[in-house]
Design an enzyme around this catalytic site. Structure first.
Site, PDB file in Angstrom:
ATOM      1  CG  ASN A 261      -3.799  -3.830  -6.569  1.00 36.20           C
ATOM      2  OD1 ASN A 261      -3.450  -3.865  -7.740  1.00 36.20           O
ATOM      3  ND2 ASN A 261      -4.107  -2.718  -5.957  1.00 36.20           N
ATOM      4  CG  ASP A 262      -6.440  -7.569  -2.135  1.00 33.95           C
ATOM      5  OD1 ASP A 262      -5.395  -8.024  -1.634  1.00 33.95           O
ATOM      6  OD2 ASP A 262      -7.006  -6.554  -1.712  1.00 33.95           O
TER       7      ASP A 262
ATOM      8  NE  ARG B 112     -11.114  -0.089  -0.664  1.00 36.26           N
ATOM      9  CZ  ARG B 112      -9.922  -0.513  -1.052  1.00 36.26           C
ATOM     10  NH1 ARG B 112      -9.813  -1.386  -2.025  1.00 36.26           N
ATOM     11  NH2 ARG B 112      -8.836  -0.049  -0.488  1.00 36.26           N
TER      12      ARG B 112
ATOM     13  CB  CYS C  68     -10.441   0.452  -8.989  1.00 38.58           C
ATOM     14  SG  CYS C  68     -10.828  -0.774  -7.742  1.00 38.58           S
TER      15      CYS C  68
ATOM     16  NE  ARG D  83      -6.125   1.364  -2.510  1.00 38.09           N
ATOM     17  CZ  ARG D  83      -5.741   1.433  -3.786  1.00 38.09           C
ATOM     18  NH1 ARG D  83      -5.609   2.603  -4.372  1.00 38.09           N
ATOM     19  NH2 ARG D  83      -5.504   0.326  -4.473  1.00 38.09           N
TER      20      ARG D  83
ATOM     21  CD  GLU E 152     -10.777  -6.352  -2.826  1.00 38.75           C
ATOM     22  OE1 GLU E 152      -9.692  -5.852  -3.140  1.00 38.75           O
ATOM     23  OE2 GLU E 152     -11.491  -5.901  -1.914  1.00 38.75           O
TER      24      GLU E 152
ATOM     25  CG  HIS F  77      -2.140  -0.894   0.886  1.00 40.23           C
ATOM     26  ND1 HIS F  77      -2.191  -2.189   1.305  1.00 40.23           N
ATOM     27  CD2 HIS F  77      -3.250  -0.679   0.145  1.00 40.23           C
ATOM     28  CE1 HIS F  77      -3.305  -2.741   0.856  1.00 40.23           C
ATOM     29  NE2 HIS F  77      -3.962  -1.848   0.151  1.00 40.23           N
TER      30      HIS F  77
ATOM     31  NE  ARG G  34      -1.844  -5.716  -2.249  1.00 41.69           N
ATOM     32  CZ  ARG G  34      -2.937  -4.965  -2.294  1.00 41.69           C
ATOM     33  NH1 ARG G  34      -4.129  -5.500  -2.158  1.00 41.69           N
ATOM     34  NH2 ARG G  34      -2.864  -3.690  -2.512  1.00 41.69           N
TER      35      ARG G  34
HETATM   36  C1  PEP Z   1      -7.147  -4.159  -5.180  1.00 43.47           C
HETATM   37  O1  PEP Z   1      -7.063  -5.098  -4.381  1.00 43.47           O
HETATM   38  O2  PEP Z   1      -6.867  -4.252  -6.395  1.00 43.47           O
HETATM   39  C2  PEP Z   1      -7.596  -2.839  -4.711  1.00 43.47           C
HETATM   40  C3  PEP Z   1      -7.873  -1.868  -5.546  1.00 43.47           C
HETATM   41  O3  PEP Z   1      -7.664  -2.654  -3.369  1.00 43.47           O
HETATM   42  P1  PEP Z   1      -6.370  -2.443  -2.423  1.00 43.47           P
HETATM   43  O4  PEP Z   1      -5.153  -2.348  -3.315  1.00 43.47           O
HETATM   44  O5  PEP Z   1      -6.594  -1.200  -1.652  1.00 43.47           O
HETATM   45  O6  PEP Z   1      -6.376  -3.664  -1.596  1.00 43.47           O
HETATM   46 MG    MG Z   2      -7.968  -4.900  -2.421  1.00 44.96          MG
END
Ligand code: PEP
Ligand code: MG
Length: 543
Positions: free
Chosen positions: A450-451, A329, A498, A293, A427, A188, A461
């Site tokens: 990402n998740d 979110r 996103c 976020r 996700e 993050h 990650r």
């Molecule tokens: C994701 O998981 O792609 C996402 C946008 O949320 P975050 O990166 O904040 O977990």
């Molecule tokens: Mg996420």
């Protein structure tokens, strides 16, 4: 000149001085001193100097990062002005006949331990403050120069690691670039760096001796030059100028439509982590905010942000976006996003643990506070709400029950709400596999690649060792995206992306061919992606 390689997090070039951001352990010697009066006076002078430094720091922080973030310096001053604190130092100077530095270090150590042993998370967190104060006093007593990140101009900030909250607290204008030893490119903190659009590297073997030296960060190739040769410096200054010119050219795309050559319109939105980022969103002409976020509101705070303070933020974002969609979110705390006051406790596998919607459905008072703030703010703009980490239809039913009750409550209080679209993050592989069922329940999907990548590939990650395995281009991930789009569309649900993959220009065409309706990217990438969209002919092909 030293040339060191790392891994690029954010492209771009930065040239400037290095600031080593560290909580330096200072070694303090115990010296027997007979003239206790003199040591007491030295302590008193240092204490006054520390208070005056902190007052200056407070004023500066209020101007630069806002009153809330600055509050911490007031707490420091309060501790320094507490007679118990001073008594414990002077008592040690007299009773043990020791030097002021040692007495300060010892008294600080004792006080830290008291705080550390407290149950209450707020007081526990004061341990770090006491340590900070002690270090400041020892620094003043030993005549060392003040070295405070927040007081310096923008610099290349280097640290072993930076937590997301530290990055937020330091503030965007304090960084020319940032370079860390640890931290995955998918963390993050890395996401924040992208949102701030400052060149960033990780995996760099940082040297203490670099502090204060001139350096170049080449975020494109992942290289750091410390004390660069004049010729190298010239080359990079030229490149920096060219980048600026290219950026100016892109600015010409402001006001243009996000439409492919054959007429497919894409919602090109921006991701933000704070109210402050809205300036960049507007500057880069995004059509909306695809992911706010909101957890960063919680990470920036010392305690649960209340309804009023959240309402003010959401309202201001909605008003500044002037009718453009703002997708907020709901709190996605947990895993690598931790705030002490939540008291989440230890987990073996936090990424697969108590996070996101799981926390909100379990601790509904926190969730309801946020929802009330959001629904109230919806009367002032185009707010949509999105829920993270969904794995089942049942979760959506529970969410709906809560949102309905919150809306009823507001109505009974005579508080107006706007029309609010509700959507979910896709996700988890579970959400993809039941996306046909989920699509029946919500207005939109936003794919969190990402998740989704981490859970699909079973690759944490956060783990930098797995960076080569964590491959968001893996066919399994791309098929998941395709499946989500198909199921979403079959059931009348818009689908966007996103996660970080949305900014991957090598895939823009693929996403459009898949039928993606929305891409939400860091503000600085809106115009480069607009340029690509406007040169694409949309077709339709399977992965
Ligand atoms: C994701 O998981 O792609 C996402 C946008 O949320 P975050 O990166 O904040 O977990
Ligand atoms: Mg996420």
């Amino acid at each position: 000149m030293e040339k060191v390689t790392g891994r690029s997090i954010v492209k771009g070039i930065a040239i400037g001085k290095i600031l080593l951001y560290r909580k330096e352990e200072q070694s303090v010697k115990r010296t027997k001193v007979k003239e206790s009066d003199r040591e007491e006076k030295r302590y008193e002078a240092a204490r006054k100097e520390a208070v005056s430094q902190l007052n200056e720091l407070y004023e500066k922080a209020v101007r630069e990062v806002g009153e809330k973030e600055a509050e911490v310096f007031k707490v420091y001053i309060m501790i320094l002005e507490d007679s118990n604190y001073t008594d414990s130092v002077t008592h040690m100077i007299r009773s043990q006949q020791v030097n002021a530095e040692y007495a300060v270090a010892e008294a600080g150590d004792k006080l830290s331990k008291v705080f550390a042993g407290m149950e209450d998370e707020y007081f526990k967190a004061r341990t770090a403050d006491v340590k900070d104060i002690t270090e400041r006093l020892v620094r003043i007593l030993s005549g060392k120069q003040e070295k405070e990140g927040i007081q310096d101009g923008p610099m290349i900030v280097m640290a072993d690691d930076l937590a997301p909250s530290e990055t937020v607290q330091l503030g965007k204008d304090k960084f020319l670039a940032f370079v860390t030893r640890y931290g995955s490119v998918h963390s993050h903190t890395a996401i924040l760096a992208r949102a701030m659009d400052i060149p960033a590297l990780t995996g760099v073997d940082i040297c203490r001796e670099w502090d204060g030296k001139m350096a170049i960060v080449d975020g494109c190739l992942g290289v750091l030059y410390v004390e660069p040769e004049p010729e190298i410096l010239e080359v990079f200054k030229k490149r920096q100028k060219e980048d600026k010119e290219a950026r100016e050219l892109l600015m010409k795309l402001k006001g243009k439509e996000d439409m492919t050559l054959d007429g497919k319109k894409i919602r090109l939105y921006a991701n933000i982590g704070s109210e402050r980022d809205v300036t960049d969103v507007l500057e880069n002409d995004a059509a909306g905010i695809g992911l706010f976020r909101s957890e960063f509101l919680y990470l920036e705070s010392e305690d649960y942000p209340d309804e009023e303070s959240q309402f003010k933020v959401y309202r201001s974002v909605a008003e500044n976006m002037a009718g453009k969609q703002v997708i907020v979110r709901t709190l996605d705390i947990g895993a690598d996003k931790q705030a002490d006051y939540f008291g989440m406790g230890y987990e073996e596998n936090p990424a697969m643990g108590y996070r996101g919607i799981r926390v909100c459905l379990d601790r509904q008072e926190i969730f309801r506070t946020q929802l009330r703030a959001l629904f109230r703010a919806s009367a002032y703009g185009n707010i949509s709400i999105m829920y993270p980490m969904i794995i089942s239809v049942d979760e959506i039913r529970q969410i709906k029950e809560i949102t309905e009750s919150v809306k009823e409550e507001l109505k009974a209080q005579g508080i107006a709400c706007g029309k609010v679209e509700q959507g979910i993050m896709i996700e988890t592989p579970a959400a993809v596999m039941i996306s046909d069922m989920l699509a029946e329940e919500v207005d939109f999907f936003s794919i969190g690649t990402n998740d989704l990548t981490q859970y699909t590939l079973a690759a944490d990650r956060q783990n930098m060792k797995l960076d080569p395995i964590y491959d968001a281009h893996h066919p399994a991930v791309l098929r998941m995206i395709q499946m989500t789009v198909e199921n979403g569309h079959k059931h009348g649900c818009r689908v966007g992306i996103c996660g970080e993959l949305s900014e991957d220009t090598a895939l823009t065409r693929t996403f459009i061919e898949m039928g993606i309706d929305e891409l939400s990217v860091p503000p600085s990438l809106v115009l480069p992606i607009r340029k690509i969209i406007r040169n694409i002919k949309a077709g339709r092909e399977t992965v």
